[in-house]
Design a protein around this motif. Structure first.
Motif, mmCIF file in Angstrom:
data_model
loop_
_atom_site.group_PDB
_atom_site.id
_atom_site.type_symbol
_atom_site.label_atom_id
_atom_site.label_comp_id
_atom_site.label_asym_id
_atom_site.label_seq_id
_atom_site.Cartn_x
_atom_site.Cartn_y
_atom_site.Cartn_z
ATOM 1 N N ALA A 158 0.828 -1.213 0.000
ATOM 2 C CA ALA A 158 0.000 0.000 0.000
ATOM 3 C C ALA A 158 0.859 1.259 0.000
ATOM 4 C CB ALA A 158 -0.929 -0.008 1.203
ATOM 5 N N GLY A 159 2.050 1.181 0.573
ATOM 6 C CA GLY A 159 2.940 2.326 0.611
ATOM 7 C C GLY A 159 3.879 2.411 -0.570
ATOM 8 N N ARG A 160 3.667 1.546 -1.568
ATOM 9 C CA ARG A 160 4.490 1.595 -2.775
ATOM 10 C C ARG A 160 3.556 1.815 -3.975
ATOM 11 N NH1 ARG A 160 9.456 -0.820 -2.216
ATOM 12 N NH2 ARG A 160 9.998 0.277 -4.149
ATOM 13 N N TYR A 161 3.572 0.952 -4.967
ATOM 14 C CA TYR A 161 2.730 1.184 -6.148
ATOM 15 C C TYR A 161 1.272 0.785 -5.951
ATOM 16 C CZ TYR A 161 6.436 2.874 -9.173
ATOM 17 O OH TYR A 161 7.431 3.644 -9.737
ATOM 18 N N ASN A 162 0.990 -0.027 -4.937
ATOM 19 C CA ASN A 162 -0.391 -0.270 -4.496
ATOM 20 C C ASN A 162 -1.309 -0.705 -5.643
ATOM 21 O OD1 ASN A 162 -2.426 -0.344 -2.574
ATOM 22 N ND2 ASN A 162 -2.985 1.801 -2.849
#
Length: 370
Positions: A260-264
């Motif tokens: 969720a804290g990256r490309y999600n």
């Protein structure tokens, strides 16, 4: 990534650290002979200059053992094959950047990825070595979106902001390669260097069954080269020593693209798959992340780029553990990093304990204070 370790030994500890390393080198390299003469040479050099210089053979051995000691790395079976580029004479930022790009080209090897480390000038009394600001030689920028959320990789947002403050325009895209930022020594303003296009191999992601997957416009770079850790060997600290292996598919498919804290990307993939997303209990995330991982493995293999899957790499890691046991050496391992983030219980590394991690073990790649 290797587990962080405490800061480099103080000068008073240097003779003891040097002696331990020289004895280890000679113990594991019987052809090197009796260590007594080398010990006298090293200790005398430390007394005269406050440091000492590793021989090329010692440097290569130390770098390889640092990889062998990397408790967070599952791919250590190949530690003996690490290519060691001895660039200890290089310390100016422009030269460091140029050799980092040469490292990427050599490690990429037209898709047949070669594990490699490039070792730049060490810290010396009164003259710190250079350091690379970037966490990896290749990483994508992240930009906060006006209405909230992100464009690109949030993990690259801080560095992108710093680079823009230094004059980098940024492209505003989802996969903009960040410039390389190099400091001659801690405290200096970083210098920016655009990464040449021919130094970065990227793989466009496709799915073997879902034609629509290509419409997502996803890609990833081939070489994961860690560049913000220091290499410590026998009390000598090399603050710039970028190193790489090759990717295991889950690093991209179950983390970089899924977190969720990256490309999600899981929500969009699930929507395209027509999955019931009404609750986590429908396991839509589990089904979506599996397909993303299938796409990553399929795409890298189709492109002829080296990549391992988590099942095969788990088997190879246990082969490494067995080989080290036969050599009479423990294999320190951080369970939370060794066990893959996808289908963990289906891999043999899940069902066992490992030797405890000694944060003082050397040689090692260690967290570098800034």
């Amino acid at each position: 990534m290797p587990v962080p370790a405490p800061h480099t030994p103080q000068p008073a500890q240097l003779p003891a650290q040097a002696e331990l390393f020289v004895r280890q080198f000679h113990d594991e390299q019987p052809a090197a002979g009796d260590p007594a003469a080398r010990l006298r040479q090293v200790l005398g050099e430390i007394e005269r200059t406050g440091t000492y210089r590793h021989t090329p053979a010692e440097l290569a051995f130390g770098a390889r053992v640092a990889w062998r000691n990397a408790a967070r790395c599952i791919g250590r079976l190949y530690w003996r094959s690490l290519v060691v580029r001895d660039l200890r004479h290089v310390e100016e930022p422009a030269q460091v950047a140029r050799e980092c790009f040469a490292h990427l080209r050599a490690a990429t090897n037209r898709g047949r990825i070669r594990p490699a480390v490039t070792v730049f000038a060490p810290d010396r009394p009164g003259r710190p070595g250079p350091q690379i600001v970037n966490a990896q030689l290749v990483r994508y920028a992240g930009y906060p979106a006006p209405g909230g959320g992100w464009t690109g990789d949030p993990a690259g947002a801080e560095l992108a902001g710093q680079a823009r403050g230094l004059g980098w325009p940024g492209g505003g895209g989802r996969f903009d390669v960040l410039p390389l930022m190099v400091q001659r020594q801690p405290g200096d303003a970083p210098r920016l260097f655009e990464v040449p296009a021919d130094a970065v191999l990227e793989v466009e992601l496709r799915h073997p069954q879902f034609g629509w997957f290509a419409e997502l416009g996803l890609r990833w770079y081939a070489v994961p080269a860690i560049s913000d850790m220091a290499l410590e060997i026998g009390g000598v600290r090399y603050p710039a020593a970028p190193f790489n292996g090759w990717y295991m598919g889950t690093e991209i498919g179950a983390r970089n693209l899924a977190d969720a804290g990256r490309y999600n990307m899981l929500g969009e993939v699930a929507r395209r798959m027509g999955l019931d997303m009404s609750s986590a209990g429908t396991l839509w995330q589990d089904r979506a992340v599996l397909e993303v991982n299938i796409a990553v493995l399929h795409s890298f293999r189709a492109a002829g780029v080296t990549m391992s899957d988590h099942h095969g790499e788990s088997q190879r890691f246990l082969a490494h553990v067995a080989r080290e046991a036969r050599a009479g050496r423990p294999t320190p391992a951080d369970w939370s990093w060794i066990v893959p983030p996808l289908s963990a219980a289906l891999t043999p590394v899940y069902h066992r304990y490992y030797d405890p991690v000694d944060p003082g073990q050397r040689p090692a790649f260690v967290a570098r204070g800034r």
